[in-house]
Write a protein that holds these residues in place. Structure first.
Motif, short mmCIF file in Angstrom:
data_model
loop_
_atom_site.label_atom_id
_atom_site.label_comp_id
_atom_site.label_asym_id
_atom_site.label_seq_id
_atom_site.Cartn_x
_atom_site.Cartn_y
_atom_site.Cartn_z
N ALA A 254 -49.92 -6.24 10.56
CA ALA A 254 -49.97 -6.41 11.87
C ALA A 254 -49.21 -7.78 12.43
CB ALA A 254 -51.16 -6.89 12.83
N GLU A 255 -49.48 -8.91 11.48
CA GLU A 255 -48.56 -10.09 11.44
C GLU A 255 -46.96 -9.80 11.16
OE1 GLU A 255 -48.23 -14.55 9.30
OE2 GLU A 255 -49.55 -12.99 8.74
N ARG A 256 -46.69 -9.29 10.31
CA ARG A 256 -45.22 -8.72 10.11
C ARG A 256 -44.70 -7.84 11.17
NH1 ARG A 256 -42.66 -11.70 6.99
NH2 ARG A 256 -41.21 -10.15 6.69
N ILE A 257 -45.44 -6.87 11.40
CA ILE A 257 -44.92 -6.31 12.72
C ILE A 257 -44.45 -7.05 14.14
CG2 ILE A 257 -45.48 -4.33 14.47
CD1 ILE A 257 -46.94 -3.10 12.03
N MET A 259 -43.99 -10.32 13.94
CA MET A 259 -42.91 -10.98 13.60
C MET A 259 -41.56 -10.33 13.80
SD MET A 259 -44.31 -13.29 10.31
CE MET A 259 -42.59 -14.03 10.22
N ALA A 260 -41.49 -8.88 13.27
CA ALA A 260 -40.46 -8.20 13.32
C ALA A 260 -40.10 -7.85 14.83
CB ALA A 260 -40.62 -6.98 12.60
N LYS A 261 -41.04 -7.72 15.72
CA LYS A 261 -40.97 -7.51 17.06
C LYS A 261 -40.25 -8.69 17.61
CE LYS A 261 -44.48 -3.95 17.72
NZ LYS A 261 -45.66 -3.37 18.41
N GLY A 262 -40.92 -10.02 17.42
CA GLY A 262 -40.41 -11.10 17.92
C GLY A 262 -39.00 -11.18 17.59
#
Length: 321
Positions: A254-257, A259-262
């Motif tokens: 969830a954190e990586r997703i 961050m990727a969305k950001g």
């Protein structure tokens, strides 16, 4: 004169009417004693009239026809009676008892063709006094014969180790049901309330070997139980650790997703600004990059031996282009 009075009294005493009254009194006493009977709280009485069954009565004081016309047979219907098989308990005193083995009765053949000595007891209660008295002539012998037949059948269908260990309770339960079925068919008037296996041992010549086998079986069962305990202790721990790792992985994902969305949102914003003014945007990006490089505490060292890849960095010579 006195002699005459005495003779008169004596003659009066021995008159035929006096004997008749004495006989009547005697008969009345016998009739009175034979007309009543008492039934205990633990009993029921079966009444016959001239040898034919008439009724069954409960506890208390009852009347019957005298002189043996009616007869009462008290039956202990509330008393639990016991029969022993394969052994006999003999009272040697008020407190001391010892067991006398009956080898012929206790020796049986198991399903795996081994010989075993089985001792057991049955406990029963009389439920139908009429059937108990008149249904079967040899009541005790019938009970013993049926019980021996049932136990022999059940033991003969099983291996010796099962008879001695894991299936004792099963044999007791099945034996109780089978005995009651047989006694009901015979009209014995009893109900078996318990069958208890006592000593179950192999013949004396091989008893040591069987004890070793039993000990090994007990050790095996102990190790199995210990293994199950260890399994039950470790599996929940491993499952908990697996759940924790899954939750960590899900959190990291969830954190990586996010961050990727950001990053995507930031790049999209930069791209929109670039579309509005490409030159200004390129200049700003360039300056921000140079600031990240030279603004850090560690100064970068640019090495290019053949000077073919000179980076377009401004002011590398202290102000000269």
């Amino acid at each position: 004169m006195e002699e005459n009075v005495r003779q008169a009294k004596k003659a009066k005493l021995f008159r035929p009417s006096t004997f008749i009254w004495l006989i009547v009194l005697f008969v009345a006493i016998i009739a009175g004693f034979s007309s009543f009977y008492v039934v205990d709280e633990t009993e029921q009485a079966v009444i016959t009239r001239l040898g034919k069954y008439t009724q069954t009565v409960g506890s208390g004081l009852h009347f019957k026809l005298p002189f043996g016309i009616d007869k009462n047979y008290n039956v202990p219907v509330k008393v639990v009676q016991t029969e022993q098989f394969g052994f006999k308990t003999i009272k040697a005193g008020r407190e001391n008892e010892y067991r006398n083995n009956i080898s012929d009765e206790s020796t049986m053949l198991t399903g795996d063709l081994n010989i075993v000595d089985v001792e057991w007891i049955i406990q029963y209660r009389i439920v139908d006094p009429k059937q108990w008295l008149f249904g079967v002539l040899e009541k005790t012998q019938t009970i013993r014969d049926i019980s021996r037949s049932v136990i022999n059948t059940l033991v003969g269908d099983r291996a010796i180790l099962n008879v001695m260990g894991s299936e004792r309770s099963s044999i007791e339960s099945l034996a109780q049901d089978m005995m009651n079925q047989n006694f009901d068919q015979l009209g014995l008037g009893i109900n078996v309330i318990a069958v208890k296996l006592q000593n179950i041992v192999p013949p004396s010549g091989v008893q040591d070997a069987f004890e070793d086998v039993n000990k090994a079986t007990q050790d095996m069962n102990r190790f199995i139980n210990e293994g199950k305990e260890a399994y039950n202790a470790e599996i929940p721990k491993a499952q908990g650790e697996a759940e924790r790792q899954i939750q960590i992985a899900e959190g990291y994902a969830a954190e990586r997703i996010n961050m990727a969305k950001g990053d995507v949102a930031r790049f999209n914003a930069v791209y929109q600004e670039y579309k509005r003014s490409p030159k200004v945007t390129r200049e700003r990006i360039y300056l921000e990059t140079m600031n990240e490089i030279f603004g850090s505490e560690i100064k970068p060292t640019l090495i290019d031996g053949e000077l073919k890849n000179v980076l377009p960095i401004k002011n590398l010579d202290g102000g000269k282009n």
